[in-house]
Design a protein around this motif. Structure first.
Motif, PDB file in Angstrom:
ATOM      1  N   SER A 166       5.879   3.735  -4.251  1.00 17.53           N
ATOM      2  CA  SER A 166       4.831   3.022  -3.659  1.00 17.53           C
ATOM      3  C   SER A 166       4.467   1.720  -4.187  1.00 17.53           C
ATOM      4  N   GLU A 167       5.134   1.403  -5.431  1.00 16.95           N
ATOM      5  CA  GLU A 167       4.984   0.025  -6.077  1.00 16.95           C
ATOM      6  C   GLU A 167       5.821  -0.916  -5.991  1.00 16.95           C
ATOM      7  N   HIS A 168       6.500  -0.772  -4.675  1.00 14.33           N
ATOM      8  CA  HIS A 168       7.708  -1.538  -4.415  1.00 14.33           C
ATOM      9  C   HIS A 168       7.682  -1.908  -2.730  1.00 14.33           C
ATOM     10  N   PHE A 169       6.590  -1.752  -2.022  1.00 13.86           N
ATOM     11  CA  PHE A 169       6.411  -2.195  -0.501  1.00 13.86           C
ATOM     12  C   PHE A 169       7.022  -3.584  -0.355  1.00 13.86           C
ATOM     13  N   SER A 170       6.741  -4.559  -1.221  1.00 16.34           N
ATOM     14  CA  SER A 170       7.352  -6.069  -0.922  1.00 16.34           C
ATOM     15  C   SER A 170       8.841  -5.941  -0.802  1.00 16.34           C
ATOM     16  N   ASP A 171       9.456  -5.157  -1.645  1.00 14.68           N
ATOM     17  CA  ASP A 171      11.018  -5.102  -1.534  1.00 14.68           C
ATOM     18  C   ASP A 171      11.421  -4.492  -0.231  1.00 14.68           C
ATOM     19  N   TYR A 172      10.686  -3.555   0.400  1.00 20.01           N
ATOM     20  CA  TYR A 172      10.975  -3.058   1.631  1.00 20.01           C
ATOM     21  C   TYR A 172      10.788  -4.143   2.752  1.00 20.01           C
ATOM     22  N   ALA A 173       9.511  -4.810   2.674  1.00 18.21           N
ATOM     23  CA  ALA A 173       9.103  -5.735   3.479  1.00 18.21           C
ATOM     24  C   ALA A 173       9.959  -6.751   3.589  1.00 18.21           C
ATOM     25  N   ASN A 174      10.560  -7.250   2.294  1.00  6.60           N
ATOM     26  CA  ASN A 174      11.724  -8.575   2.476  1.00  6.60           C
ATOM     27  C   ASN A 174      12.802  -8.092   3.392  1.00  6.60           C
ATOM     28  N   ALA A 175      13.390  -6.800   2.963  1.00  7.92           N
ATOM     29  CA  ALA A 175      14.407  -6.490   3.788  1.00  7.92           C
ATOM     30  C   ALA A 175      14.188  -6.409   5.318  1.00  7.92           C
ATOM     31  N   LEU A 176      12.972  -6.138   5.558  1.00  9.07           N
ATOM     32  CA  LEU A 176      12.716  -5.739   6.987  1.00  9.07           C
ATOM     33  C   LEU A 176      12.324  -7.299   7.541  1.00  9.07           C
ATOM     34  N   GLU A 177      11.992  -8.043   6.871  1.00 12.19           N
ATOM     35  CA  GLU A 177      11.859  -9.445   7.496  1.00 12.19           C
ATOM     36  C   GLU A 177      13.156 -10.230   7.568  1.00 12.19           C
ATOM     37  N   ARG A 178      14.509  -9.628   6.798  1.00 14.12           N
ATOM     38  CA  ARG A 178      15.778 -10.226   6.848  1.00 14.12           C
ATOM     39  C   ARG A 178      16.107  -9.759   8.319  1.00 14.12           C
ATOM     40  N   LEU A 179      15.802  -8.434   8.724  1.00 11.38           N
ATOM     41  CA  LEU A 179      16.349  -8.113  10.083  1.00 11.38           C
ATOM     42  C   LEU A 179      15.609  -8.481  11.038  1.00 11.38           C
ATOM     43  N   ARG A 180      14.394  -8.627  11.021  1.00 10.73           N
ATOM     44  CA  ARG A 180      13.469  -9.287  11.848  1.00 10.73           C
ATOM     45  C   ARG A 180      13.843 -10.938  12.366  1.00 10.73           C
ATOM     46  N   SER A 181      14.205 -11.519  11.076  1.00 13.61           N
ATOM     47  CA  SER A 181      14.634 -13.065  11.406  1.00 13.61           C
ATOM     48  C   SER A 181      15.852 -13.311  12.186  1.00 13.61           C
ATOM     49  N   ARG A 182      16.732 -11.966  12.237  1.00 16.81           N
ATOM     50  CA  ARG A 182      17.865 -12.143  12.933  1.00 16.81           C
ATOM     51  C   ARG A 182      17.873 -11.504  14.318  1.00 16.81           C
ATOM     52  N   GLY A 183      16.812 -11.079  14.775  1.00 19.44           N
ATOM     53  CA  GLY A 183      16.294 -10.555  15.984  1.00 19.44           C
ATOM     54  C   GLY A 183      16.879  -9.295  16.135  1.00 19.44           C
TER      55      GLY A 183
END
Length: 298
Positions: A81-98
């Protein structure tokens, strides 16, 4: 029993949404003894991304139960719960690749769509595969819904993800004990999960994203967990490849079951370690209850 381990970093990663039971104790002891046998590291991670169900009193009970069993671990403990930003960064990497897309469907919407399809394919958990309703929405319609405040989960576009790899995924499934050279090769089939959710509407991450990111950031070399998560490894290997994360060594251990053959679980109200302690169970007796697969403490 042969102790043939390389230096390892292992972790026990319970959710703080209930009290631990003997099945959790079995998994924790396996990880602890394997780390000790190799002179490696033992980590504890609290998987509490479900902030509505996870509670501080359950987290405190985890520490108390594990200490009662005689286990120790490195500090600080990682709390998801203290590291949601890490997971958001990973998700954004996937999103940026479509490779992900927003899904506005509720569980009821999906069930209604597949209701007339008795032969609808199922994922390894037995749920209907997502029929792709939102996958084919025009970009303008997606944008309109998001701008209007519609909440959306994020699903991986499995076809696009698999096409982006260009190589065969897999892993070596190793035995819980024995030489690291032993084991069997598994061909990963993440498509069994279809367009799986990688971020929920209410949390904006998922167990699948969080666990592979955490294992990489914590330097986990060996994942030792229950065989009920064996099929999830197919999806985890895909996410590791897409996010360029290291592949840990995997070992999936047997599950402890009750007299009716059901695995011990919180949902089936397996008796907790806390209750067993209150009934007078000693740590030594608890270890004996866990069977002969544990490495004997020396």
């Amino acid at each position: 029993m042969t102790r043939s381990f390389s230096n390892q970093t292992l972790r026990f990663a319970p959710s703080s949404n209930g009290y631990l039971h003997l099945g959790h104790a079995y998994s924790a002891l396996l990880n602890f003894e394997m780390a000790r046998a190799s002179g490696g590291r033992m980590l504890l991670r609290i998987e509490d991304i479900d902030i509505d169900r996870c509670r501080p009193e359950f987290e405190q009970a985890i520490y108390e139960d594990l200490e009662w069993l005689g286990l120790s671990w490195e500090l600080p403990v990682r709390r998801q719960s203290e590291h949601f930003s890490d997971y958001a960064n990973a998700l954004e990497r996937l999103r940026s690749r479509g490779l992900v897309y927003p899904c506005f469907c509720s569980r009821g919407d999906i069930m209604a769509t597949v209701a007339g399809r008795p032969d609808s394919p199922r994922d390894p958990d037995g749920s209907p595969l997502y029929p792709g309703t939102c996958k084919h929405l025009p970009p303008a319609e997606r944008a309109r819904r998001l701008a209007g405040g519609r909440s959306a989960a994020q699903r991986i576009d499995m076809d696009a993800a698999m096409a982006s790899l260009g190589f065969q995924l897999g892993w070596r499934e190793r035995p819980v004990f024995g030489s690291s050279a032993e084991g069997r090769e598994i061909i990963a089939e993440p498509a069994l999960w279809g367009d799986a959710i990688v971020a929920r509407k209410d949390i904006q991450t998922s167990y699948h994203i969080a666990v592979v990111v955490d294992d990489a950031l914590q330097g986990v070399t060996d994942v030792v967990r229950g065989e009920d998560l064996f099929m999830a490894t197919h999806l985890h290997r895909l996410l590791q490849a897409l996010l360029d994360l290291p592949e840990p060594r995997y070992r999936h251990h047997r599950l402890l079951r009750d007299a009716s053959g059901h695995k011990l679980s919180k949902s089936l109200r397996a008796k907790s370690l806390r209750a067993l302690r209150q009934e007078g169970l000693s740590p030594e007796a608890a270890r004996k209850l866990l069977g002969g697969e544990l490495i004997a403490a020396s």
